[in-house]
Design an enzyme around this catalytic site. Structure first.
Site, short mmCIF file in Angstrom:
data_model
loop_
_atom_site.label_atom_id
_atom_site.label_comp_id
_atom_site.label_asym_id
_atom_site.label_seq_id
_atom_site.Cartn_x
_atom_site.Cartn_y
_atom_site.Cartn_z
N LYS A 1 -30.16 9.20 59.80
CA LYS A 1 -31.07 10.10 59.10
C LYS A 1 -30.27 11.15 58.33
O LYS A 1 -29.07 11.31 58.54
CB LYS A 1 -32.02 10.78 60.08
CG LYS A 1 -31.35 11.69 61.09
CD LYS A 1 -32.36 12.32 62.03
CE LYS A 1 -31.65 13.24 63.04
NZ LYS A 1 -32.62 13.94 63.90
N TYR B 1 -16.68 38.50 44.49
CA TYR B 1 -17.87 39.36 44.52
C TYR B 1 -17.84 40.36 45.67
O TYR B 1 -17.41 40.03 46.78
CB TYR B 1 -19.13 38.50 44.65
CG TYR B 1 -19.43 37.62 43.46
CD1 TYR B 1 -19.75 38.17 42.22
CD2 TYR B 1 -19.39 36.24 43.58
CE1 TYR B 1 -20.03 37.36 41.14
CE2 TYR B 1 -19.67 35.41 42.50
CZ TYR B 1 -19.99 35.98 41.28
OH TYR B 1 -20.27 35.17 40.21
#
EC number: 5.1.1.1
Length: 379
Positions: free
Chosen positions: A37, A267
């Protein structure tokens, strides 16, 4: 190549090795339902499933209908179990594509039975028993009544009875006691089904941790997931499994520059150079699944040497302090996850620890914009 030199290499030889470790850990004759999955935990479930099919895997586990249909359309003909069950309106495709599904309510069972009858087919189901996970499943106390109703639904094939451990990866006394209690409740539910004349082909509760750590003689199928991809279920299994990482997330050094003391990087200026430092810019970022939580915490491998991530992880870039990497040059390979050419590794467990998460999320988070390149396929 029109994108960037950031790729995820998937070593199918390592997958074969890990599959063999599961085979050795389980009793002779026990089947293996491989969990593929979530795109095989980010590794690419088409190629992973084809390789596992060539190894003789018993069945596959997916999360929902669309994943099962994709496997069928890619030519996979082994049994495929939809672990999360089907939703209203999906029953016809489930039966039509010969997919098995978990069932945890009588309404689900009735609709599947009616749909299969109209198609002159049998719907293959695995009844899910909630033994303590508290997520999906028929309550164990209600299982006998559920099974009695099921006997009257002639267009259903009880292919399996299933449950799921909540803490099989926790090997302390409390975790073991809870898992043992779940196993006992599950064994009782299976016995109740058989006392009513039901004969499931598969009985399974073991995930990766339980496949290696528990004795479950009443089961005949295990459901490994994370161990196939080369990571431990938890730190409690350190040294207990001989696994090989199958993913190598790699990029290259795009730019090198010396910065002076006091220079801030990225940043919010979360890193300031304490002295003269050599900084490498590498084209990978949180949009690729390299978590922003690795800001000032992550480490990578360059020329066999570990080097720290400095400054905020950007959407497309990270910066690395390579001052201590001898001979570093633009174009050098950078290993962000997995093992480099010399066998040095940055393990998923390490990334998870730095990011405050689990290896499952690390793997699943590697985004679709990172090309997967498959190595050492058997076909």
């Amino acid at each position: 190549m029109d994108s960037r030199p950031t790729i995820a290499e998937i070593d199918l030889a390592a997958l074969r090795h890990n599959f063999e470790q599961v085979q050795r850990a389980v009793p002779a004759g026990c089947g293996i339902l491989a969990i593929v999955k979530a795109d095989a935990y980010g590794h690419g479930f088409m190629d992973i499933s084809r390789e596992l099919e060539s190894l003789g895997v018993t069945a596959f586990g997916v999360a929902f209908l669309a994943e099962g249909i994709q496997l069928r359309k890619s030519g996979i003909d082994r049994p495929v179990l939809i672990l999360g069950g089907v939703y209203p309106g999906q029953e016809r495709k489930c039966v039509g594509f010969n997919l098995s599904t978990a069932v945890f309510s009588l309404e689900q069972a009735r609709v599947l039975n009616d749909t299969a009858a109209r198609l002159y087919r049998k719907a293959k189901i695995h009844v899910k028993i909630d033994t303590g996970m508290g997520r999906l499943g028929v309550a164990a106390a209600e299982a006998p009544a559920f099974f009695r109703e099921l006997r009257e639904m002639k267009s259903l094939e009880l292919e399996g009875i299933i449950s799921h451990f909540a803490s099989a990866d926790e090997l302390d006394d409390d975790g073991r006691r809870f898992s043992d209690r779940q196993a006992a409740v599950f064994a009782q539910s299976v016995a109740e089904a058989r006392s009513l004349g039901l004969d499931p082909r598969y009985v399974h509760i073991a995930n990766s941790a339980a496949a290696f750590g528990m004795d479950l003689p009443f089961c005949n199928l295990v459901r490994p997931g994370i161990v196939l991809y080369g990571a431990l279920p938890s730190g409690d299994f350190e040294g207990k499994m001989a696994l090989r990482p199958i993913m190598r997330l790699q990029s290259t050094v795009a730019m090198l520059k010396w910065v002076e003391p006091g220079t801030s990087i990225s940043y919010a200026r979360r890193y300031t150079a304490p002295d003269r430092r050599l900084i490498a810019s590498v084209p990978v970022g949180y949009a690729d699944g390299y978590s922003r939580a690795l800001t000032n915490r992550g480490e990578v491998l360059i020329r066999g040497t570990r080097a720290p991530v400095v400054g905020t992880v950007c959407m497309d870039w990270i910066m690395i302090d390579v001052t201590s990497v001898p001979g570093v040059a633009v174009g050098d390979e950078v290993t962000l996850l997995g093992c480099d050419r010399q066998g040095h590794c940055v393990r998923a467990e390490e990334l998870a620890s730095w990011a405050g998460t689990i290896p499952y999320e690390i793997f699943c988070g590697i985004s679709k914009r990172v090309p997967r390149v498959y190595l050492n396929a058997t076909r």
